[in-house]
Design an enzyme around this catalytic site. Sequence first.
Site, mmCIF file in Angstrom:
data_model
loop_
_atom_site.group_PDB
_atom_site.id
_atom_site.type_symbol
_atom_site.label_atom_id
_atom_site.label_comp_id
_atom_site.label_asym_id
_atom_site.label_seq_id
_atom_site.Cartn_x
_atom_site.Cartn_y
_atom_site.Cartn_z
ATOM 1 N N THR A 297 0.825 -1.193 0.000
ATOM 2 C CA THR A 297 0.000 0.000 0.000
ATOM 3 C C THR A 297 0.867 1.254 0.000
ATOM 4 O O THR A 297 2.044 1.225 0.371
ATOM 5 C CB THR A 297 -0.914 0.068 1.235
ATOM 6 O OG1 THR A 297 -0.114 0.397 2.395
ATOM 7 C CG2 THR A 297 -1.657 -1.228 1.463
ATOM 8 N N ASP A 298 0.269 2.358 -0.407
ATOM 9 C CA ASP A 298 0.930 3.643 -0.220
ATOM 10 C C ASP A 298 1.009 3.928 1.277
ATOM 11 O O ASP A 298 0.370 3.266 2.090
ATOM 12 C CB ASP A 298 0.184 4.746 -0.978
ATOM 13 C CG ASP A 298 1.124 5.833 -1.477
ATOM 14 O OD1 ASP A 298 2.149 6.078 -0.810
ATOM 15 O OD2 ASP A 298 0.830 6.448 -2.520
ATOM 16 N N TRP A 299 1.757 4.937 1.629
ATOM 17 C CA TRP A 299 2.139 5.153 3.028
ATOM 18 C C TRP A 299 0.995 5.773 3.844
ATOM 19 O O TRP A 299 0.369 6.742 3.444
ATOM 20 C CB TRP A 299 3.363 6.058 3.076
ATOM 21 C CG TRP A 299 4.692 5.347 3.085
ATOM 22 C CD1 TRP A 299 5.767 5.661 3.843
ATOM 23 C CD2 TRP A 299 5.107 4.209 2.308
ATOM 24 N NE1 TRP A 299 6.819 4.793 3.595
ATOM 25 C CE2 TRP A 299 6.440 3.899 2.654
ATOM 26 C CE3 TRP A 299 4.480 3.410 1.348
ATOM 27 C CZ2 TRP A 299 7.155 2.837 2.101
ATOM 28 C CZ3 TRP A 299 5.181 2.346 0.782
ATOM 29 C CH2 TRP A 299 6.500 2.071 1.149
#
Length: 599
Positions: A318-320
Amino acid sequence: MTDTTRADAAPQLAASDIDTAFRDPALPLDERVGNLLGQMTLEEKAGLFFHSMITIGAGGELAEEDSAFGLPSTDDYVAGKFMSHFNVLGSAPDALMMARWQNRLQERAASTRLGIPVTLSTDPRHSFSDNPGAAMAAGPFSQWPEMLGLAAIGDEAVVEEFARVARLEYTAVGLRVALHPQIDLATEPRWSRQIATFGEDADLTSHLVAAYIRGFQGEALGEQSVATMTKHFPGGGPQKDGEDPHFAYGREQVYPGGRFEHHLKPFEAAFEAGTSQIMPYYGMPVGTEYEEVGFGFNKSVITGLLRERFGFDGIVCTDWGLLTDASIMGAEFPARAWGIEHLSPRERMLTALNAGVDQFGGESCPELLIDLVHSGEISEERLDVSARRLLREKFRLALFDAPFVDEKRAQAIVGSAEFRAAGEKAQRAAITVLTNDRILPLKRGLRLYVEGIDPAIAGEYGDVVNSPDQADAAVLRLQAPYETRDTMFENFFHAGSLEFSDEVLEHVVSVAAFVPTVVDVFLDRPAILAPIVDAAGAVVANFGANPRALLDVLVGDAGPQGRLPFDVPRSMAAVHDSRPDVPFDTEDPLFRFGHGLSL
């Protein structure tokens, strides 16, 4: 911290009980993975699922807590939480110190029960950005134009050469995963992230991303490779009003032109090129056949589209910051749990796992995952599916066999004269001449009035004077405009109106009234350039170029090769009327994709 995340609270297994067959490079890959996975405790498996930021301690030491980004100490990460994937935030003064820190980190990881080596990743760090939310300043690395600049050159060979150089510099200091390329299509002119893309055209992006992945990964992942985490699936360009989904006001991706499929084209090229990892974006699709939740939680996109339709079996990270709220540079920001904000971090984690992700970027809460298994809401067998992918890549990158780097070699390779020269050559090539009313090339030795250029450097090309009325020519360097937002972190993302302020325009006009004037614009977004074009004798765009690279082109020592990687709109009215998902959709653009003059 709960007891379940402490090393001394995990099931105690003596080192003599460990079957070290997984360390034998002669064994088949799947046997090594299976042998190690079968010996891991739940706590050790859980640690694999978190890919958080880490900082380099002073003098190359392991870092203590970082208050600016709310990061725990390195020892807490490795020994307390069993984590072994880290995104390196910031840099060190030189490659020797960075390599030394990497080796100390690997030594600490080797001292844990199973000695699982660390995988270090990085945002782009070879260009001119200094946005800790998206890219790092180059520091000791060679400096190249931004991705948009590589697109302006448009040559696959140049892109592959850049990627090869970056790979050599990354691996020299132990960086083994690139949190790039970013292959979103820049179809919304206001979007703040397009500087790190290959621009607006799907075909150009598709050609260049294949070269990029080849340069970083090679023919197959191995000891000399850097794995690519291609982003942001399924395309992060069509942002409502151009706002970025790092922030709640930018949570929606919209498709009024019905072009969702168009944004998938570059990813098909990335899959064919063998990208090892994929990062979904934060945004939530609105008005499509897919669930209206952020892509990192979106089963119809991750499982249905990415896994099943495209057959991708690599790592999905996932993105942060999708799960927990964070304090960044003194300001509070909510988790980017768009569409499921009402759920708890624990419930968000379960949603993402059920959607098909393998790893959580920017998070370090394995205790939540452990609790989900203990409660029976997720099975340990489901964890094993992702754990196998994560371990398999560590083995493919030969991290178990060769986790350490040669510190002296790192110092010789990173930022070498050869690599710096190649980067500067690309900087010059990417400069794009938009207009030229017979002012370029400038003659050497002219009296020059400059702004945004160190006078000492400009003095290598002419005699620098203090005011326009004393000059034969003026060179003004500008940044494409953006709106100031409330917090420091937001202002790293250049967003909002593309129009220059009246103050800037009046100043350009006043200088041009005295002397033939060249205006150079750092075009990280397609600014409204019409008033600048009307005033200046020549207008050029750069996509990351140092002053010497620019002046070499302006005096004719190097020929500009750049061609615009996007349309430049004529007005903000045209931008407002365009559809965010449709390429080349602003009416009557001032300059079209591919425009660029030779001298």
